[in-house]
Structure formats: structure tokens, C-alpha cells
Enzyme design. Structure first.
Site, mmCIF file in Angstrom:
data_model
loop_
_atom_site.group_PDB
_atom_site.id
_atom_site.type_symbol
_atom_site.label_atom_id
_atom_site.label_comp_id
_atom_site.label_asym_id
_atom_site.label_seq_id
_atom_site.Cartn_x
_atom_site.Cartn_y
_atom_site.Cartn_z
ATOM 1 N N THR A 100 0.877 -1.171 0.000
ATOM 2 C CA THR A 100 0.000 0.000 0.000
ATOM 3 C C THR A 100 0.911 1.216 0.000
ATOM 4 O O THR A 100 1.653 1.449 0.947
ATOM 5 C CB THR A 100 -0.920 0.005 1.229
ATOM 6 O OG1 THR A 100 -1.758 -1.143 1.181
ATOM 7 C CG2 THR A 100 -1.783 1.264 1.255
ATOM 8 N N LYS A 175 -7.238 1.441 -2.766
ATOM 9 C CA LYS A 175 -6.829 1.018 -1.425
ATOM 10 C C LYS A 175 -7.013 2.146 -0.414
ATOM 11 O O LYS A 175 -7.350 1.916 0.748
ATOM 12 C CB LYS A 175 -5.369 0.535 -1.433
ATOM 13 C CG LYS A 175 -4.876 0.014 -0.075
ATOM 14 C CD LYS A 175 -5.676 -1.186 0.430
ATOM 15 C CE LYS A 175 -5.268 -1.596 1.830
ATOM 16 N NZ LYS A 175 -3.972 -2.280 1.898
#
Length: 292
Positions: A100, A175
């Protein structure tokens, strides 16, 4: 190249990466691994993975290089420079960052990869340690459709919900949406459990009622029981969630958006980190409420 015959290089074998690599090995893929601390990869080496001493060596011997590291600066370090992935990966090979990270950085990797005749995707995941172990991660992908389709069999080994969201950076933006939703949800989960306890209820029994109704969420079903059991073991580290929320907050500000729920959650988690809880799982947020 038959994707099923591909040699996969995997960089980063932490809580998530270890299970993802294990699933690729179990599916019959040849997997090369590299991580900063070799001892963290011992279990995988025993399972058949092959150790490589450097990022450059791994990238040069892989058809597909997957990265799952901690922070955007880690991503930048392993992708760029003469010893990085992009300078050493084979022409027409694939690189997939599942960290991420920053949407802007994902675009930079994509553009440099293209210059070097390498195909890049950003593909962050959600589902925590449980999803990684069970090969049921949600995978949010940014990049070109034909590249996505080419490596989709790899994604299907480690994930269950796999969606191409758009161009380079779209996976990371998706995300961020995921982390924003979780940030406020975690506050609600903690407050519900503490409320139940203060009302003299059995919180486990309360969960039996509310997880199946409108309040239901992944965090309520999977992390609330850990809160009740005082299990702080990380499925996802507080320090990494702080990193994610910070990226989301910066991205939102760039788009002229205010996010008060995200800001509140970030401030609570930062206060926990300052008290030495940064290596606990995100469910440790309940400690903030229990110490007030």
C-alpha cells in the site's frame, strides 16, 4: 511466456508476504525470495523458495517480480537506481507492487517501467493476515488491461476478489478508499465493545447479534473478537495503518477534500504509537478507550 511456467521473484516476506509466497509455492510456482532479514524467510526456504542475495539478482532472474514491503520510501528504494528492480528486470517481464503506497509513486514506476520495456501494475491488497493465509485477499489493480489479464492467474492464487480499477495508480487510490472506510469503522467497533462492557453485557454475545445485521463489517467479525480476547498480535500493524492513513489524508487534501473521520482515527492511532503500541495489530485501538 506461459504464465504457469513463470519464475516469480517475491520481495518482502512479512506478515502478509510470507503467506502470499507460501500460496504461490503450493500452487507449483518457482519462487525466488529476498528480504532485508534472511531469517524471516527461513520457513519459505524450507518450503522450496530460493534465496537471492539482492534485489538486482532477484529481478534479473524473474519473469514476474512482486513486492510487498513497508513504506513508500522502501518501494522507491527497491524499484529505482542502478541496483533496483527497474534497471535489472528482464525486458518484457512484469513487476507488481502490492505494497500500500502512494498513487503518484505507482505512476512513476509505471512510466519508468514502460521506458525500460517492462510491464508494471500497482496491486495493493486487503484482507489482513487471514485473507493472505487463505488466499482470499481483495486485490485492487491499476495498470493496462492486457497486462492485468496476462498475470491474472497469479492474482487468482493469492486473492479472491480481483478487480482492475483503472490506469496506473488506480489500485492505490482504491486502497485509500478501503483504508478510509476502515479508519472510521474501527472507531465504531471499539466504541460498541466498550459500550457493551460498561452496560454489563457479554460483548461476545453482543457480537452474535450485531455482526449479522446492518452494523456488520469485516472488522466487527474478525477484529472485535481479538479485542475482547485482548489479542494484540498483528494481522496488520498499527505503524503501517498510520502510514496508509497519512497517504490517504495527503491524497484527499490534494483533491481539495476534507476527511474529519480519517483525521480523528489517525490522531487516535498516533497517540497509541507514541505510547509504544505501533507494532501491535490495529485492533489494539480499543486500548485507547480502556485507558481513558
Amino acid at each position: 511466456m506461459d504464465i504457469k511456467e513463470a519464475t516469480i521473484g517475491f520481495i518482502g516476506t512479512g506478515v502478509m508476504g510470507k503467506s502470499m509466497t507460501k500460496n504461490l509455492l503450493d500452487a507449483g510456482y518457482e519462487v525466488l525470495v529476498h528480504t532485508r532479514t534472511k531469517s524471516k524467510a527461513e520457513e519459505l526456504l524450507e518450503a522450496g523458495a530460493v534465496w537471492k542475495n539482492s534485489v538486482a539478482e532477484l529481478a534479473s532472474e524473474s519473469n514476474i517480480t512482486i513486492t510487498m514491503v513497508g513504506y513508500p520510501h522502501d518501494v522507491k528504494e527497491i524499484y529505482f537506481g542502478e541496483n533496483g528492480i527497474l534497471e535489472n528486470a528482464k525486458s518484457h517481464s512484469y513487476v507488481i507492487d502490492m505494497t500500500t503506497s502512494s498513487p503518484m509513486l505507482a505512476k512513476e514506476i509505471y512510466e519508468q517501467a514502460l521506458t525500460n520495456k517492462i510491464f508494471a501494475l500497482d496491486a495493493p491488497v486487503s484482507g489482513g493476515d487471514i485473507g493472505a493465509r487463505n488466499g482470499k485477499l481483495a486485490i485492487m489493480v491499476g495498470g493496462d488491461p492486457e497486462v492485468f489479464e496476462a498475470v491474472k492467474p497469479i492474482f487468482e492464487v493469492i486473492g479472491g476478489n480481483i478487480i482492475l480499477q483503472g490506469k496506473a495508480g488506480a489500485g492505490q487510490h482504491t486502497k485509500m478508499c478501503n483504508q478510509i472506510a476502515i479508519a472510521s469503522n474501527m472507531i465504531g467497533v471499539c466504541e460498541a465493545i466498550v459500550y457493551a462492557e460498561k452496560a454489563g453485557l457479554d460483548p461476545t454475545k453482543v457480537l452474535e447479534s450485531i455482526t449479522t445485521g446492518a452494523a456488520g463489517s469485516w472488522s466487527l467479525s474478525n477484529l472485535a473478537p481479538r479485542m475482547i480476547a485482548e489479542d494484540d498480535k498483528p494481522g496488520f500493524y498499527i505503524k503501517h495503518f498510520i502510514k496508509d492513513m497519512t497517504i490517504a489524508l495527503e491524497s484527499a487534501k490534494e483533491m481539495g477534500m476534507t476527511t474529519p473521520g480519517l483525521e480523528l482515527s489517525l490522531s487516535l492511532y498516533k497517540s497509541l504509537a507514541e505510547k509504544g503500541e505501533e507494532d501491535c495489530g490495529t485492533q489494539a485501538l480499543i486500548k485507547w478507550y480502556q485507558t481513558q
